[in-house]
Design a protein around this motif. Structure first.
Motif, mmCIF file in Angstrom:
data_model
loop_
_atom_site.group_PDB
_atom_site.id
_atom_site.type_symbol
_atom_site.label_atom_id
_atom_site.label_comp_id
_atom_site.label_asym_id
_atom_site.label_seq_id
_atom_site.Cartn_x
_atom_site.Cartn_y
_atom_site.Cartn_z
ATOM 1 N N GLU A 1 0.962 -1.089 -0.338
ATOM 2 C CA GLU A 1 -0.383 0.066 0.262
ATOM 3 C C GLU A 1 0.731 0.906 -0.007
ATOM 4 O O GLU A 1 1.909 1.303 0.787
ATOM 5 C CB GLU A 1 -1.196 0.255 1.386
ATOM 6 N N MET A 2 0.454 1.846 -0.792
ATOM 7 C CA MET A 2 1.499 3.580 -1.400
ATOM 8 C C MET A 2 0.160 4.964 -1.079
ATOM 9 O O MET A 2 -0.808 4.525 -1.702
ATOM 10 C CB MET A 2 2.231 3.184 -2.614
ATOM 11 N N ARG A 3 1.088 5.434 -0.935
ATOM 12 C CA ARG A 3 -0.195 6.688 -0.452
ATOM 13 C C ARG A 3 1.022 7.916 -1.090
ATOM 14 O O ARG A 3 1.463 7.866 -0.255
ATOM 15 C CB ARG A 3 -0.883 6.920 0.931
ATOM 16 N N ALA A 4 -0.287 8.932 -1.281
ATOM 17 C CA ALA A 4 1.269 9.712 -1.356
ATOM 18 C C ALA A 4 0.739 11.156 -0.623
ATOM 19 O O ALA A 4 -0.955 11.021 -0.230
ATOM 20 C CB ALA A 4 0.746 11.247 -2.797
ATOM 21 N N SER A 5 1.343 11.233 0.073
ATOM 22 C CA SER A 5 1.256 12.533 1.208
ATOM 23 C C SER A 5 1.586 14.160 0.452
ATOM 24 O O SER A 5 2.617 14.306 0.153
ATOM 25 C CB SER A 5 2.271 12.102 2.245
ATOM 26 N N GLN A 6 1.054 15.353 0.826
ATOM 27 C CA GLN A 6 0.881 16.389 -0.136
ATOM 28 C C GLN A 6 1.146 17.488 1.347
ATOM 29 O O GLN A 6 -0.009 18.012 1.912
ATOM 30 C CB GLN A 6 0.230 17.123 -0.808
ATOM 31 N N PRO A 7 2.256 17.043 2.567
ATOM 32 C CA PRO A 7 2.204 18.443 3.627
ATOM 33 C C PRO A 7 1.519 19.703 3.434
ATOM 34 O O PRO A 7 1.151 20.547 3.919
ATOM 35 C CB PRO A 7 2.806 17.902 4.582
ATOM 36 N N GLY A 8 1.617 20.232 2.157
ATOM 37 C CA GLY A 8 2.121 21.557 1.746
ATOM 38 C C GLY A 8 0.841 22.350 1.107
ATOM 39 O O GLY A 8 0.646 22.808 1.631
ATOM 40 N N ARG A 9 0.184 20.907 0.878
ATOM 41 C CA ARG A 9 -1.329 21.058 0.700
ATOM 42 C C ARG A 9 -2.637 22.002 0.768
ATOM 43 O O ARG A 9 -2.683 21.785 2.604
ATOM 44 C CB ARG A 9 -2.261 19.757 -0.241
ATOM 45 N N GLN A 10 -3.025 22.804 0.778
ATOM 46 C CA GLN A 10 -4.140 23.730 1.054
ATOM 47 C C GLN A 10 -5.216 22.585 0.274
ATOM 48 O O GLN A 10 -5.442 22.662 -0.308
ATOM 49 C CB GLN A 10 -4.117 24.514 0.594
ATOM 50 N N PRO A 11 -6.415 23.418 1.367
ATOM 51 C CA PRO A 11 -7.977 23.185 0.770
ATOM 52 C C PRO A 11 -8.283 24.050 -0.278
ATOM 53 O O PRO A 11 -7.576 24.737 -0.809
ATOM 54 C CB PRO A 11 -8.713 23.412 1.632
ATOM 55 N N LEU A 12 -9.065 23.145 -1.477
ATOM 56 C CA LEU A 12 -9.440 24.339 -2.360
ATOM 57 C C LEU A 12 -9.998 25.204 -2.574
ATOM 58 O O LEU A 12 -10.538 26.036 -1.331
ATOM 59 C CB LEU A 12 -10.374 22.523 -3.133
ATOM 60 N N HIS A 13 -9.719 26.091 -3.141
ATOM 61 C CA HIS A 13 -9.427 27.597 -3.134
ATOM 62 C C HIS A 13 -11.184 27.834 -3.505
ATOM 63 O O HIS A 13 -12.229 26.548 -3.314
ATOM 64 C CB HIS A 13 -9.406 28.211 -4.103
ATOM 65 N N PRO A 14 -11.774 28.429 -2.401
ATOM 66 C CA PRO A 14 -13.601 27.948 -1.847
ATOM 67 C C PRO A 14 -13.608 28.781 -3.590
ATOM 68 O O PRO A 14 -14.728 28.194 -3.883
ATOM 69 C CB PRO A 14 -13.324 29.646 -1.656
ATOM 70 N N GLU A 15 -13.046 29.508 -4.500
ATOM 71 C CA GLU A 15 -13.713 29.497 -5.904
ATOM 72 C C GLU A 15 -13.557 28.448 -6.708
ATOM 73 O O GLU A 15 -15.098 27.940 -7.222
ATOM 74 C CB GLU A 15 -13.548 30.657 -6.279
ATOM 75 N N VAL A 16 -12.967 27.234 -5.896
ATOM 76 C CA VAL A 16 -12.947 26.437 -7.500
ATOM 77 C C VAL A 16 -13.704 25.074 -6.249
ATOM 78 O O VAL A 16 -14.769 24.599 -7.275
ATOM 79 C CB VAL A 16 -10.904 25.121 -7.385
ATOM 80 N N ARG A 17 -14.185 25.008 -5.847
ATOM 81 C CA ARG A 17 -15.233 24.647 -4.546
ATOM 82 C C ARG A 17 -17.083 24.550 -5.401
ATOM 83 O O ARG A 17 -17.356 24.056 -5.103
ATOM 84 C CB ARG A 17 -14.952 24.708 -2.747
ATOM 85 N N ARG A 18 -17.220 25.690 -5.170
ATOM 86 C CA ARG A 18 -17.776 26.222 -5.258
ATOM 87 C C ARG A 18 -18.420 26.106 -7.634
ATOM 88 O O ARG A 18 -19.437 25.595 -6.992
ATOM 89 C CB ARG A 18 -18.200 28.295 -5.678
ATOM 90 N N ARG A 19 -16.862 25.625 -8.077
ATOM 91 C CA ARG A 19 -17.777 25.978 -9.401
ATOM 92 C C ARG A 19 -17.900 24.317 -9.757
ATOM 93 O O ARG A 19 -18.671 23.557 -9.501
ATOM 94 C CB ARG A 19 -16.148 25.605 -10.613
ATOM 95 N N VAL A 20 -16.916 23.199 -8.117
ATOM 96 C CA VAL A 20 -18.025 22.318 -8.604
ATOM 97 C C VAL A 20 -18.639 21.347 -8.084
ATOM 98 O O VAL A 20 -19.467 20.639 -8.326
ATOM 99 C CB VAL A 20 -16.397 21.055 -7.572
ATOM 100 N N GLN A 21 -19.127 22.595 -7.436
ATOM 101 C CA GLN A 21 -20.568 22.412 -6.134
ATOM 102 C C GLN A 21 -21.537 22.784 -7.300
ATOM 103 O O GLN A 21 -22.574 21.764 -7.598
ATOM 104 C CB GLN A 21 -21.074 22.796 -5.136
#
Length: 192
Positions: free
Chosen positions: A102-122
């Motif tokens: 089992e391998m998992r990618a870890s991105q400690p510096g990754r921030q939550p999606l930008h609010p505009e991207v979240r709204r677009r996805v929704q």
């Protein structure tokens, strides 16, 4: 007949939220209406979330700090009769083992999606637009969507196998033209 359209990141917002662009002289609202009426079945690439979902200013840090965490592997015997006949004919009926890592990618510096991207996805989800999963490649994301709310279902069993085979045929055709992953330095080196 329903038209199937894959929206580029640059136009997805126009299709899903045309009200944000009141000065646009085109009738971009007709795309949203066609999605609402079921005349268009829409899709967009998962890279909008996995790659483009990282702000430009943060990409070097996030992707530079990405690491792969590997869990301890497990080894278990496999009943040779569960191995396809053509594989057994080629490699024999001896002892078979399954090795799971089992391998998992870890991105400690990754921030939550930008609010505009979240709204677009929704907004896209509200219109029934589905996310296209990455082609099955080693090291690619494994995405689960048990209710089928977000991602296009690529099938199971023979249907998924046919999809995977077709993806690899397309990838090989692209790489044979010297583009895609086949265009890298490693590809040129092996041709010498």
């Amino acid at each position: 007949m329903t038209l199937r359209v894959t929206f580029d990141t640059n136009v997805l917002d126009y299709a899903c939220r045309p009200e944000r662009y009141p000065k646009d002289p085109r009738d971009i609202g007709k795309i949203k209406r066609a999605l609402e009426n079921g005349d268009i079945e829409g899709f967009y690439s998962v890279t909008m979330l996995t790659i483009e979902g990282v702000m430009n200013r943060d990409r070097a840090k996030v992707f530079g700090d990405t690491r792969i965490d590997i869990a301890e592997e497990s080894v278990a015997p496999i009943d040779p009769m569960k191995i396809p006949q053509d594989v057994r004919e080629r490699f024999g009926d001896g002892e078979w083992e399954e090795v799971r890592v089992e391998m998992r990618a870890s991105q400690p510096g990754r921030q939550p999606l930008h609010p505009e991207v979240r709204r677009r996805v929704q907004a896209a989800k509200a219109l029934g637009i589905k996310v296209l999963k990455d082609p099955p490649r080693i090291g690619a994301y494994e995405l689960t969507d048990p209710d089928g709310d977000w991602y296009l279902d690529n099938g199971a069993g023979p249907e998924r196998s046919a999809w995977t085979t077709r993806i690899h045929e397309v990838v090989r055709a692209i790489e044979a033209r010297g583009v895609g992953m086949g265009s890298g330095e490693g590809a040129r080196t092996t041709e010498r």
